[in-house]
Structures are given as structure tokens and as C-alpha cells.
Scaffold this active site. Structure first.
Site, PDB file in Angstrom:
ATOM      1  CG  ASN A 168      -1.798   1.357   0.870  1.00  0.00           C
ATOM      2  OD1 ASN A 168      -1.287   2.096   0.776  1.00  0.00           O
ATOM      3  ND2 ASN A 168      -2.211   1.976   2.373  1.00  0.00           N
ATOM      4  CD1 TRP A 169       3.790   1.046  -2.921  1.00  0.00           C
ATOM      5  CD2 TRP A 169       3.332   1.516  -4.146  1.00  0.00           C
ATOM      6  NE1 TRP A 169       4.232   0.199  -3.608  1.00  0.00           N
ATOM      7  CE2 TRP A 169       3.920   0.437  -5.702  1.00  0.00           C
ATOM      8  CE3 TRP A 169       2.459   3.155  -6.147  1.00  0.00           C
ATOM      9  CZ2 TRP A 169       4.403   0.324  -6.572  1.00  0.00           C
ATOM     10  CZ3 TRP A 169       3.414   1.976  -7.331  1.00  0.00           C
ATOM     11  CH2 TRP A 169       3.957   1.162  -7.079  1.00  0.00           C
ATOM     12  CE  LYS A 170       0.289   3.213   4.931  1.00  0.00           C
ATOM     13  NZ  LYS A 170      -0.010   3.338   6.461  1.00  0.00           N
TER      14      LYS A 170
ATOM     15  CG  HIS B 159      -5.900   2.118   5.409  1.00  0.00           C
ATOM     16  ND1 HIS B 159      -5.654   2.614   6.049  1.00  0.00           N
ATOM     17  CD2 HIS B 159      -4.648   1.254   4.599  1.00  0.00           C
ATOM     18  CE1 HIS B 159      -3.392   2.803   6.318  1.00  0.00           C
ATOM     19  NE2 HIS B 159      -4.026   1.508   5.846  1.00  0.00           N
TER      20      HIS B 159
ATOM     21  CD  GLU C  95      -2.768   5.539   6.848  1.00  0.00           C
ATOM     22  OE1 GLU C  95      -3.508   5.515   5.256  1.00  0.00           O
ATOM     23  OE2 GLU C  95      -1.901   4.617   7.375  1.00  0.00           O
TER      24      GLU C  95
ATOM     25  CD  GLU D 118      -3.710  -2.158   7.673  1.00  0.00           C
ATOM     26  OE1 GLU D 118      -2.264  -2.365   7.325  1.00  0.00           O
ATOM     27  OE2 GLU D 118      -4.025  -1.204   7.088  1.00  0.00           O
TER      28      GLU D 118
ATOM     29  N   GLY E  13       2.405   2.490  10.755  1.00  0.00           N
ATOM     30  CA  GLY E  13       3.439   4.017  10.563  1.00  0.00           C
ATOM     31  C   GLY E  13       4.085   3.717  12.153  1.00  0.00           C
TER      32      GLY E  13
ATOM     33  CB  SER F 290       5.428  -1.226  12.094  1.00  0.00           C
ATOM     34  OG  SER F 290       4.919   0.303  12.198  1.00  0.00           O
TER      35      SER F 290
ATOM     36  N   GLY G  11       3.095  -0.706   4.045  1.00  0.00           N
ATOM     37  CA  GLY G  11       3.447   0.643   3.539  1.00  0.00           C
ATOM     38  C   GLY G  11       4.322   0.547   4.057  1.00  0.00           C
ATOM     39  N   GLY G  12       5.379   1.268   4.697  1.00  0.00           N
ATOM     40  CA  GLY G  12       6.472   2.033   4.122  1.00  0.00           C
ATOM     41  C   GLY G  12       7.129   1.429   3.790  1.00  0.00           C
TER      42      GLY G  12
HETATM   43  P1  13P Z   1       3.074   1.104   7.223  1.00  0.00           P
HETATM   44  O1  13P Z   1       3.549  -0.635   7.761  1.00  0.00           O
HETATM   45  O2  13P Z   1       3.913   1.921   7.003  1.00  0.00           O
HETATM   46  O3  13P Z   1       3.520   0.050   9.120  1.00  0.00           O
HETATM   47  O4  13P Z   1       1.267   0.135   7.177  1.00  0.00           O
HETATM   48  C1  13P Z   1       1.059  -0.494   6.780  1.00  0.00           C
HETATM   49  C2  13P Z   1      -0.134  -0.379   6.518  1.00  0.00           C
HETATM   50  O5  13P Z   1      -1.205   0.674   6.277  1.00  0.00           O
HETATM   51  C3  13P Z   1      -0.648  -1.029   5.206  1.00  0.00           C
HETATM   52  O6  13P Z   1      -1.834  -0.774   4.552  1.00  0.00           O
END
Ligand code: 13P
Length: 250
Positions: free
Chosen positions: A9-11, A95, A97, A167, A173, A212, A233-234
Site C-alpha cells: 500500500n503505497w499510500k 483502511h 486512515e 491492521e 507507521g 510496521s 506500507g512504508g
Molecule cells: P506501515 O507498514 O507503514 O506501518 O503501514 C501499514 C499499512 O497501513 C498498510 O496498509
């Protein structure tokens, strides 16, 4: 058995240039991790580029959100049929967010899940509790409520063509990962909730962990009985790290 899925997930990150480089790296390293399914989730505007770069490869793609509406006067929204134009295999819905920053309710998330299914795109339903909720000991009831909204609207059979991502919001994050045991507990709970309605579907449904996750903790997490992959994510923004997570699942 359930084939593991490692999804990036590149956000709201990337540029045409960085995405070209990232996809090149993923494509070059995909063959040795072919036991695991790979997918990437760019921002909408890069969908054409991603399709162009990944068509004919084993790497799947999708988006981070979609509209619950079919078409019409919904400024700024993107419909499922449009994602079909770009041959998306998956779409992330609910998600945390989206839920916390953009006010998406369980009901809206369920309608987005339904909208994706209606056009033949597999939703990845995200669920998870906040730190406050975990501390209050209500993790299971929160996850159950989020799941129930979808089950009640679409039925358990919908999960024949859907994925769940657990999640924990406090792990996203933050660099603070759920321990493999903490994650496994919730994954097993989610599977049990599906099994109450249909044990065959429950046994088939992939439940990803997100929060994470990186190469350094992926082996332990992916070794757990009910963890069928990761929503990253990251660590998905670097081809090497993303592929190393996939390798941990092979
Ligand atoms: P991180 O891996 O950056 O913690 O993000 C997880 C995430 O929200 C994937 O959708």
C-alpha cells in the site's frame, strides 16, 4: 492451502519517476518469490503507469479506495468500473486512515466492499483497533463489529473473492509491530467469526497482517498459522525490502 499475498500500500507517496524505478526493481526480483502473490496499490493517478508496467507480469495491482457509487455527480470520487478499465485485481477498502481521517463508517466501508464485488474486483477489507481500544480490552468486539457490517450486507460467501487485512491502528507507521502472538490471536478470532457462518469459506480466506511489517519481522509473523501475508506500507516503497518480505513468506 492459502497462497500468501504480500501487498504494497503505497499510500500518498511516489512520482512517475520513483514508481518506474520501484516497479522495475519488483519485476526483476519477482521470479524467485513466485510462491507468494505480489500486489501493489498506487495512488489513482499512477494507475495507468502501473498497468502499463505490470501487464503480462505476475504482479497484481489495485487501488487504495473506490467510491460506493456507480457513476454521476460525485466530485473527486472514482468508481469501480473505472478501476476495471485499468484491470485492477484488488481494491483496499476501509483502511484505518480512511476510517479515521476521512470519516468512513462501517456501513460505508461495507457499501464500498459491495461496489468492488459488483464489478468483479476483489476487496481487501481492513479491520483493526486503536491503541485506546486495545488498552480497554475491546479489540475483538471492534474487529467483530467492522467485519459484521460486511458479513450482514454481503454474506460470508463474498469472502470467496475477498481478502481481509488485520491492521492494528497503533502499529501503522509507528515502528511498533504487533507481536506474532498478538496478531495470530486476532487472525484466529477473525477466522472463527467467518467459520461461525461457513467453515469452508473461513478456511479459504486469506487474512493479511499490516502495521510496521518489514523484512526483519516478516519471517516470524508469516510463520503464524492464520497469517496469510502482509499489507505493507512504508516498507513497500523499496523494491528490495518489499521482495525480502515476500521471501520471508516463501
Ligand atoms: P506501515 O507498514 O507503514 O506501518 O503501514 C501499514 C499499512 O497501513 C498498510 O496498509
Amino acid at each position: 492451502m492459502r497462497r500468501k499475498l504480500v501487498a504494497g500500500n503505497w499510500k500518498m507517496n511516489g512520482s512517475s519517476e520513483s514508481i518506474r524505478g520501484l516497479l522495475q526493481g519488483i519485476k526483476e526480483g519477482a521470479a524467485p518469490v513466485a510462491a507468494v502473490e505480489l500486489a501493489v496499490f498506487p495512488p489513482f493517478v499512477y494507475l495507468g503507469l502501473v498497468e502499463q508496467q505490470l501487464s503480462g507480469t505476475t504482479v497484481a495491482w489495485g487501488t487504495q479506495n473506490l467510491s460506493e457509487q456507480v457513476s454521476g455527480a460525485f466530485t473527486g470520487e472514482v468508481a469501480g468500473s473505472m478501476l476495471n478499465d485499468f484491470h485492477c485485481a484488488y481494491v483496499i477498502v476501509g483502511h484505518s486512515e480512511r476510517r479515521t481521517l476521512y470519516g468512513e463508517t462501517d456501513d460505508l466501508v461495507a457499501r464500498k466492499f459491495a461496489a468492488a464485488r459488483k464489478v468483479g474486483i476483489k476487496p481487501i477489507l481492513c479491520v483493526g483497533e486503536t491503541l485506546e481500544e486495545r488498552d480497554q480490552g475491546v479489540t475483538e468486539s471492534v474487529v467483530e463489529r467492522q467485519l459484521k457490517a460486511v458479513l450482514d450486507l454481503e454474506g460470508v460467501e463474498a469472502f470467496n473473492d475477498a481478502v481481509i487485512a488485520y491492521e492494528p491502528v497503533w502499529a501503522i507507521g509507528t515502528g511498533r509491530t504487533a507481536t506474532p502472538q498478538q496478531a495470530q490471536e486476532v487472525h484466529a478470532f477473525i477466522r472463527a467469526k467467518l467459520a461461525e457462518r461457513n467453515s469452508t469459506v473461513a478456511a479459504k480466506t486469506r487474512i493479511l497482517y499490516g502495521g510496521s511489517m518489514k523484512a526483519a519481522n516478516a519471517v516470524e509473523l508469516l510463520a503464524m498459522a492464520d497469517i496469510d501475508g502482509g499489507l505493507i506500507g512504508g516498507a513497500s516503497l523499496e523494491a528490495k525490502e518489499f521482495l525480502a518480505i515476500a521471501r520471508a513468506g516463501c
